[in-house]
Scaffold this motif. Structure first.
Motif, PDB file in Angstrom:
ATOM      1  N   TYR A 157      84.139  17.660  17.676  1.00 54.88           N
ATOM      2  CA  TYR A 157      84.254  16.339  17.051  1.00 54.88           C
ATOM      3  C   TYR A 157      85.549  16.231  16.240  1.00 54.88           C
ATOM      4  O   TYR A 157      86.196  15.187  16.235  1.00 54.88           O
ATOM      5  N   CYS A 158      85.925  17.327  15.577  1.00 54.94           N
ATOM      6  CA  CYS A 158      87.186  17.332  14.819  1.00 54.94           C
ATOM      7  C   CYS A 158      88.370  17.632  15.734  1.00 54.94           C
ATOM      8  O   CYS A 158      89.523  17.468  15.335  1.00 54.94           O
ATOM      9  N   CYS A 195      85.828  22.739  16.656  1.00 52.42           N
ATOM     10  CA  CYS A 195      84.797  21.702  16.550  1.00 52.42           C
ATOM     11  C   CYS A 195      85.119  20.602  17.557  1.00 52.42           C
ATOM     12  O   CYS A 195      86.215  20.029  17.510  1.00 52.42           O
ATOM     13  N   CYS A 244      82.800  17.882   9.551  1.00 55.24           N
ATOM     14  CA  CYS A 244      82.328  16.562   9.971  1.00 55.24           C
ATOM     15  C   CYS A 244      80.806  16.444   9.930  1.00 55.24           C
ATOM     16  O   CYS A 244      80.273  15.361  10.142  1.00 55.24           O
ATOM     17  N   HIS A 301      79.002  21.939  12.025  1.00 50.53           N
ATOM     18  CA  HIS A 301      80.223  21.906  11.207  1.00 50.53           C
ATOM     19  C   HIS A 301      79.835  21.344   9.844  1.00 50.53           C
ATOM     20  O   HIS A 301      80.250  20.253   9.459  1.00 50.53           O
TER      21      HIS A 301
END
Ligand SMILES: [Zn+2]
Lengths: 109, 183
Positions: free
Chosen positions: A8-9, A6, A64, A60
């Motif tokens: 963002y993660c 991911c 998130c 996701h």
């Protein structure tokens, strides 16, 4: 189980946390009420459905919550790269493509 | 105007307990909980009201006293306050700065999972890597436990807090008891 990175993660997470969301980089027309039926059909229904490298939206959803995009191989199911929503389609190198085009879905990466 | 009926707040897991096989399960007491969505420009105001800065790195949390903020997404946090103060009312003062504060105290409940086999029991249904190197003390993440979405917080080497929706509590509890028995 596939591991999906991911963006963002900033790490790989198990596929159970994700949901696929169809082809990426489809721009919604700004003048929706003016376009022809053919143009609407092309926007709304017609998809590339490539055998080989595909660009997909993923979410996701159990992580998130963010949508992001991925380049993936539709035969081996392997991911090449994931990137944040809004970022341009990445240029893929021959090595990257060769690395995922081989035998089907073993490591899933 | 009709008088609002008084509704007693019952814990969905009241009276349950489990200990065995190196796993202890305990319902976490009723607490204040807030779902926070916030723009970057509001974080300073929220930090002041909260008493500490919100965590901004993925899979982390921050805490002071009995108040904890868990990073869930780039603009989303779960904030709990075990002293059951009116957390939502406090944080709502930051809304003009660009955030949304929703009181979810009644939506969620939580289970404490502790003991040397706590991670093993969770991993029966949670696919995340829970080894200390990947999920250290203080790590927090929304994830899944079998068919239920949960938020997982590592509160100690051998202790986790599982937040789930109140209506999933019986499922999550029963699943964890089964998992603990075979941990
Ligand atoms: Zn994520």
């Amino acid at each position: 189980m596939l591991l999906i990175r991911c963006p963002y993660c900033e790490e790989e997470r198990p596929e159970l946390e994700f949901a696929g969301a169809g082809e990426a980089h489809i721009a919604r027309p700004a003048n929706m009420s003016d376009i022809s039926d053919e143009d609407f059909e092309a926007f709304f229904f017609i998809r590339e459905n490539q055998k080989g490298i595909v660009f997909e939206r993923w979410r996701h959803i159990h992580g998130c919550g963010r949508f992001f995009n991925a380049a993936r191989h539709s035969v081996s199911d392997k991911f090449i790269v994931t990137y944040k929503a809004g970022e341009p389609k990445p240029e893929l190198t021959d090595e990257q493509i060769a690395a995922v085009a081989g035998a089907t879905g073993k490591s899933g990466k | 105007m009709a008088k609002a009926p008084k509704v007693a707040r019952a814990h969905p897991l009241a009276g349950r307990q489990f200990a065995g096989n190196g796993v202890t399960l305990a319902p976490v007491d009723i607490a204040s909980r807030v779902s926070l969505r916030a723009e970057a420009g509001a974080l300073a105001d929220i930090g002041k009201l909260l008493g500490f800065a919100l965590p901004t790195r993925p899979k982390t949390s921050a805490a002071k006293g009995r108040r904890t903020a868990l990073w869930l997404g780039p603009d989303e946090w779960l904030i709990t306050d075990a002293t059951n103060q009116r957390l939502a009312a406090t944080l709502a003062k930051a809304e003009p700065a660009g955030c949304s504060v929703v009181d979810i105290a009644h939506r969620n409940t939580a289970i404490e999972v502790s003991g040397p086999n706590a991670a093993a029991a969770l991993n029966a249904g949670c696919p995340q890597d829970l080894r200390a190197a990947a999920f250290a003390v203080g790590a927090a993440s929304r994830t899944v436990l079998a068919k239920a979405e949960i938020v997982l917080l590592r509160t100690g080497e051998d202790a986790f807090r599982v937040e789930c929706w109140r209506s999933f509590a019986d499922y999550v509890w029963t699943y964890l008891v089964d998992a603990a028995k075979s941990a």
